[in-house]
Motif scaffolding. Structure first.
Motif, PDB file in Angstrom:
ATOM      1  N   ILE A  63       0.843  -1.200   0.000  1.00 24.14           N
ATOM      2  CA  ILE A  63       0.000   0.000   0.000  1.00 24.14           C
ATOM      3  C   ILE A  63       0.881   1.255   0.000  1.00 24.14           C
ATOM      4  N   ARG A  64       1.957   1.208   0.789  1.00 25.79           N
ATOM      5  CA  ARG A  64       2.839   2.375   0.834  1.00 25.79           C
ATOM      6  C   ARG A  64       3.452   2.648  -0.544  1.00 25.79           C
ATOM      7  N   ALA A  65       3.769   1.564  -1.249  1.00 21.10           N
ATOM      8  CA  ALA A  65       4.303   1.742  -2.604  1.00 21.10           C
ATOM      9  C   ALA A  65       3.258   2.404  -3.504  1.00 21.10           C
ATOM     10  N   ILE A  66       2.006   1.981  -3.323  1.00 12.30           N
ATOM     11  CA  ILE A  66       0.936   2.583  -4.137  1.00 12.30           C
ATOM     12  C   ILE A  66       0.805   4.071  -3.813  1.00 12.30           C
ATOM     13  N   VAL A  67       0.914   4.396  -2.524  1.00 12.42           N
ATOM     14  CA  VAL A  67       0.808   5.801  -2.119  1.00 12.42           C
ATOM     15  C   VAL A  67       1.916   6.611  -2.798  1.00 12.42           C
ATOM     16  N   ARG A  68       3.126   6.070  -2.785  1.00 13.27           N
ATOM     17  CA  ARG A  68       4.249   6.782  -3.408  1.00 13.27           C
ATOM     18  C   ARG A  68       4.022   6.965  -4.905  1.00 13.27           C
ATOM     19  N   GLU A  69       3.586   5.881  -5.569  1.00 11.05           N
ATOM     20  CA  GLU A  69       3.351   5.964  -7.019  1.00 11.05           C
ATOM     21  C   GLU A  69       2.293   7.010  -7.335  1.00 11.05           C
ATOM     22  N   THR A  70       1.252   7.032  -6.493  1.00 16.39           N
ATOM     23  CA  THR A  70       0.164   7.982  -6.715  1.00 16.39           C
ATOM     24  C   THR A  70       0.699   9.408  -6.683  1.00 16.39           C
TER      25      THR A  70
END
Lengths: 322, 506
Positions: free
Chosen positions: B441-448
Motif C-alpha cells: 500500500i505504501r508503494a501505491i501511495v508513493r506511485e500515486t
C-alpha cells in the motif's frame, strides 16, 4: 459471454441460482401437494384464473422490490391502487380512455415523490410516511367515488383487462413485462447499480458520489407508478371500482417480496424471485379456496408463511457465516 | 512508596495467537494514589487493564488485591471485588436523568417487585454530586449535560458501586481543554477519598498534572516506572519510543513537488478540527497526525462534505480558484476523493463483487444511452484493477467480503484511482492489515504522488509519516500545533507534539 467463462463468476451464479432453485423447489412441492389434494387445481381454467388474479399484486411487487432494495418501504400502494383506479374510472366517462388513464397514472409518481421527499429530507422512516399517505390516498379514493361503485366503463378499456392472448390473461402478460423491465433496470443500468449501493450502504454510496436521497425518491416514484398502473389494470379486469378496493394489498405484496428473498434491510434482492413469492402466496390462497377451508384462515396461513420464509432465510445466513 | 499496595501484579504475561501482548509485567497501585499507565498504541496498556478487570485471563503471573489473590473471570466478579472500569466512550443513557444513570441496574429498591425508591435514589445521587462538587441536579437529563459533566457522571456511576480500584481508560480524550481540568480535579478528589486509580492516557501533560506514579509500557514490557516527581516529560517520551533507530527515509524519492493544489483555510468542524489551514501541493505527500480526540478522524470527511460531519467554517481553493463542496459528489467532480478509515462500514460494499466496487464512483463512464451499462467493460475494469494493484483474488467477480484486509484496501485504492483524482485524501490507509500488504500500500501511495496527485495522508502511525511524508502536520485538540518538514520529521518530534500539544525544542 465472457462473464460465464470466469470460474468465480460461475460459482457465484451457482450460489445465486441456489437461492432461486430453492424457491422453485418450494413452489414445485406446493404445486404437487395441491394437485394431489385438489384435482381441480391443475385445470387450465383454475390456472388462468389465478394468473389474472395475481396480475395486480405482481405489478406492484415489481416496484416494491426496487424500493425495498433501496432500503425503504411503501405501504401506501394499496390506497394508491384504489385512488388511481377511481380517478381513471371517474375521468374516463368524461374525457375518454387515454387521457383518463394517463392522468391517473401521474398520481402514482406524484404520491411517490411526496413520500420520497418527506422520507429523505425529513429523515423519517418511510414506513411511517407511507402510513400517512396510505390513509390520505384512501380518503381521496372515497372522495372521488363519493362512496359509490363506479362501473359502466368503455368496452375497449375492459377488453385489455379481460382479454386473452394465446389463452393467457393479458394482465398477467403485462405483469411479466413489468418484471422484464424491472430486471433490466436493476441488472443492466447505472440507476440499478445505484439502487443496490444506496440500499446496501448509504454512506458508501454517498461518498462514491451518488445522491442517495435522489435515488430513494426515484425508487418511491417508481413504486408509486406501478401502483397507479396496477390500479388501471385492476379497473380494466373488474370493470368497476369502489373506494374500498385493494385494502391490505401492501402487506401481501411486501410479504411476497420478502418470500422472494429480498432483504428487509435493503441492498440485496432479485426481482425475478419476487414472482415466485407472489405465486406462492396466490397458490396458498387458491388452495384454501379450493379445499373449502374457512376463508377466515387465509391471512393466518399467509402470515405463518411469511414468518417461516424470513426465519429460513435468517437461519441460512447464520449458517453461511460460520 | 511505603505500605502494602492495593493491587499488586507480578509477571503478567499474555499472548494473542502468536503475538506476545504482555511479557511479564509488574504493576502496583496504591490506595489513594493515581497511577498513570502510558505507552504507544499496541504497547499493552489495554491488555493489562482488561486482565485486571477480568475480561481476559493472564497466561502467567499473579495478582493480589489488598493482599488477597485476585482471580476474577468476568466483569461481574471484578465489580464484586470493587474493581470498576470507566471506558473511553461515554456510555450513558441520554434520555434518562443523572440519578437514573448513576444507579442504573443498581437501584435502591423495596419489596419483592423491585419498586425503585425514588427519593433515596435522588438523595444518594445528590450526595455524590455534592461531595465531588459537580454542578448539576439528580433530575437533570444526561442529554442536557456538557461533555465534561457526562464524563464525571460516568465516573460517579463507577464509584457508586463502592469502587476500590478505578480503571480510567482515556477519560479526557473527548473533552476540551477546560473540561479536562474539571475531570482531572474529580480524579484527584477520588484519590483523596482513598480510591486507587489507574489513569490511562496519551496526553502526557495531563499525566504529569494528575498522576503520582507513572508506568511506561513498550512492546508488552515495562519500559519505565517511577514516581512522577522523579521523571520528566522527555524521559517518558524516550521510554515510549525506545532506543530503536528511526526508519530509513525514502521520502521524496523520484518525486517533484509542484504548484499549490488544494488550499484549506479556517476549517472548523463540530467536535473536530478547529481553524485548520494548510496547503497541499501537486505530487506532495502531506501527513497529518494526532491522538484520538485530536479531530484527526473528522478532517478528511470535512473536506469532502461527508453527510456525517458538519462544517462550521472554512474555505477551499483548488489551484487558486474558490471551490464549493456541499456534497461528496461536488468533491468528486473537482477530483477530490476520500479513502475512509473504516473499509467495511464506509468503504466497500462487502456483498458486491470487485468489479462493482471499483466502478461505483464512475458508473456514468460505463453507461451508454438510457443509462444501459457496458458490463463487459466494467468486468474488464475489475480485471484491470486486480492486475495493476496485484489484488489476490480469483477474478473480478469475487465478492469483496471474501478478500483479506490488505486486498480489500487495494480494491478501495483501485476504486478511487479509477476516478483519476487530483487530490487523494487517505485516512489510515494501512489500518488493520498485515505487514506485507502495508508495504504494498505504501508503494501505491508513493506511485500515486509520483504521478502528480496531491496526497493528504491522515494517520496515527508514526512509521508511515516518517517513511512517506514530505511534510507532517500534528493536530492536538483540533488545532495544528506542529508543522514539520525535512529532518524534523522524526518519531520523537511527532510524538512530543502529539502528546503535549507543544512543538519539541529543536
Amino acid at each position: 459471454m465472457m462473464m460465464m467463462s470466469d470460474p468465480a463468476r460461475r460459482r457465484e451464479l451457482l450460489l445465486q441460482s441456489y437461492g432461486l432453485l430453492q424457491a422453485l423447489a418450494v413452489l414445485a412441492v406446493l404445486v404437487v401437494v395441491m394437485s394431489i389434494l385438489s384435482p381441480r387445481f391443475l385445470s387450465w381454467i383454475n390456472i388462468s384464473n389465478l394468473m389474472g388474479q395475481m396480475a395486480v399484486n405482481l405489478i406492484v411487487a415489481a416496484g416494491m422490490t426496487i424500493v425495498m432494495i433501496s432500503g425503504e418501504f411503501d405501504i401506501s400502494v394499496g390506497s394508491v391502487v384504489a385512488l388511481a383506479a377511481a380517478v381513471s374510472a371517474a375521468l374516463m366517462q368524461q374525457m375518454g380512455v387515454v387521457p383518463a388513464v394517463l392522468l391517473s397514472l401521474l398520481i402514482g409518481p406524484a404520491i411517490g415523490f411526496f413520500n420520497g421527499v418527506i422520507t429523505t429530507k425529513g429523515r423519517i422512516p418511510s414506513f411511517i410516511v407511507t402510513l400517512g399517505t396510505l390513509m390520505m390516498a384512501r380518503s381521496l379514493a372515497f372522495v372521488v367515488t363519493g362512496g359509490q361503485v363506479i362501473s359502466n366503463l368503455p368496452e375497449e378499456f375492459k377488453a385489455i383487462g379481460q382479454g386473452r392472448l394465446f389463452n393467457v390473461p393479458i394482465p398477467f402478460l403485462i405483469a411479466l413485462l413489468c418484471f422484464a423491465v424491472g430486471w433490466f433496470v436493476l441488472a443492466r443500468t447505472a440507476f440499478g447499480k445505484r439502487v443496490y449501493a444506496v440500499g446496501a450502504n448509504r454512506m458508501v454510496a454517498t461518498l462514491s458520489g451518488i445522491h442517495a436521497d435522489r435515488v430513494k425518491i426515484q425508487c418511491m416514484m417508481i413504486v408509486g407508478f406501478t401502483a397507479a398502473f396496477a390500479g388501471n389494470i385492476l379497473l380494466a379486469r373488474i370493470g368497476a371500482i369502489q373506494a374500498d378496493t385493494a385494502r391490505g394489498l401492501e402487506f401481501e405484496v411486501i410479504a411476497a417480496v420478502v418470500i422472494g428473498g429480498t432483504s428487509l434491510y435493503g441492498g440485496q434482492g432479485n426481482i425475478l424471485r419476487t414472482i415466485i413469492g407472489v405465486i406462492i402466496i396466490a397458490l396458498i390462497r387458491n388452495f384454501l379456496n379450493l379445499s373449502r377451508i374457512d376463508i377466515f384462515w387465509q391471512d393466518f396461513a399467509t402470515g405463518a408463511i411469511i414468518i417461516a420464509a424470513v426465519l429460513l432465510d435468517a437461519l441460512q445466513k447464520r449458517v453461511g457465516q460460520r | 512508596m511505603a505500605g502494602e499496595p492495593l493491587l499488586a501484579c507480578r509477571g503478567i504475561a499474555k499472548a494473542f495467537g502468536g503475538v506476545q501482548a504482555l511479557r511479564g509485567v509488574d504493576f502496583d497501585v496504591h490506595a489513594g494514589r493515581v497511577h498513570a499507565l502510558v505507552g504507544e498504541n499496541g504497547a499493552g496498556k489495554s491488555t493489562l487493564t482488561k486482565i485486571i478487570a477480568g475480561l481476559y485471563p493472564a497466561d502467567a503471573g499473579t495478582m493480589h488485591l489488598a493482599g488477597e489473590p485476585l482471580a476474577v473471570t468476568d466483569t461481574a466478579a471484578a465489580l464484586g471485588r470493587g474493581i470498576v472500569t470507566v471506558h473511553q466512550d461515554v456510555n450513558l443513557i441520554l434520555t434518562q436523568t443523572v440519578a437514573e444513570n448513576v444507579f442504573l441496574a443498581n437501584e435502591p429498591t423495596t419489596g419483592p417487585f423491585g419498586i425503585i425508591r425514588g427519593r433515596e435514589l435522588r438523595r444518594r445521587t445528590a450526595e455524590l454530586l455534592d461531595r465531588y462538587a459537580i454542578a448539576c441536579t439528580p433530575d437533570t437529563l444526561v442529554a442536557e449535560l456538557p461533555n465534561d459533566q457526562r464524563k464525571m457522571v460516568q465516573i460517579l456511576k463507577a464509584i457508586s458501586r463502592e469502587a476500590r480500584l478505578l480503571l480510567l481508560d482515556e477519560p479526557t480524550s473527548s473533552l476540551t481543554e477546560t473540561e479536562v481540568r474539571m475531570v482531572l480535579r474529580l480524579i484527584r478528589e477520588l484519590a483523596g477519598q482513598g480510591v486507587g486509580i489507574v489513569f490511562i492516557s496519551h496526553y502526557l501533560t495531563e499525566v504529569f498534572e494528575v498522576a503520582d506514579a507513572i508506568t511506561v509500557l513498550r512492546d508488552g514490557a515495562l519500559a519505565l516506572a517511577g514516581e512522577r516527581a522523579d521523571l520528566t516529560l522527555p524521559d517518558v517520551v524516550a521510554a515510549m519510543i525506545g532506543r530503536e533507530l528511526d526508519h530509513q527515509h525514502e521520502r521524496g524519492a523520484g518525486r517533484v513537488i509542484g504548484a499549490p493544489l488544494l488550499e484549506v483555510a479556517g476549517l472548523s468542524v463540530r467536535g473536530g478540527p478547529r481553524d485548520v489551514a494548510f496547503t497541499l501541493h501537486a505530487g506532495e505527500i502531506l501527513g497529518v497526525t494526532g491522538l484520538t480526540g485530536s479531530g484527526l478522524d473528522a478532517l478528511g470527511k470535512a473536506i469532502v462534505a461527508s453527510p456525517d460531519t458538519r462544517r462550521e467554517a472554512g474555505t477551499l481553493r483548488l489551484e487558486g480558484r474558490p471551490l464549493q463542496v456541499a456534497t461528496p459528489r461536488d468533491a468528486l467532480d473537482a477530483g477530490i476523493v476520500l479513502l475512509t478509515n473504516d473499509r467495511l462500514r464506509e468503504g466497500l460494499l462487502p456483498e458486491s463483487p470487485i468489479w462493482e466496487n471499483v466502478t461505483l464512483p464512475v458508473l456514468g463512464r460505463f453507461a451508454g444511452t438510457g443509462g444501459i451499462l457496458d458490463l463487459e467493460a466494467m468486468l474488464a475494469a475489475g480485471r484491470d484493477a486486480i492486475k495493476k494493484l496485484t489484488i489476490r483474488a480469483p477474478g473480478p467477480t469475487t465478492l469483496a467480503r471474501a478478500l483479506s484486509g490488505g486486498n480489500q484496501q487495494k480494491v478501495l485504492f483501485a476504486k478511487w484511482l479509477a476516478t483519476e483524482p487530483r487530490v487523494f485524501i487517505m485516512d489510515e490507509p494501512t489500518i488493520g492489515i498485515d505487514v506485507g500488504s502495508k508495504a504494498e500500500i505504501r508503494a501505491i501511495v508513493r506511485e500515486t504522488a509520483a504521478a502528480g496527485v496531491g496526497v493528504l495522508l491522515i494517520t496515527a502511525e508514526i512509521d508511515e509519516l516518517t517513511s512517506l511524508c514530505d511534510r507532517v502536520l500534528v493536530m492536538f485538540r483540533g488545532r495544528i500545533v506542529a508543522d514539520l518538514t525535512g529532518d524534523a520529521i522524526e518519531r520523537g518530534a511527532i510524538l512530543h507534539a502529539s502528546v503535549s500539544g507543544a512543538r519539541a525544542a529543536a
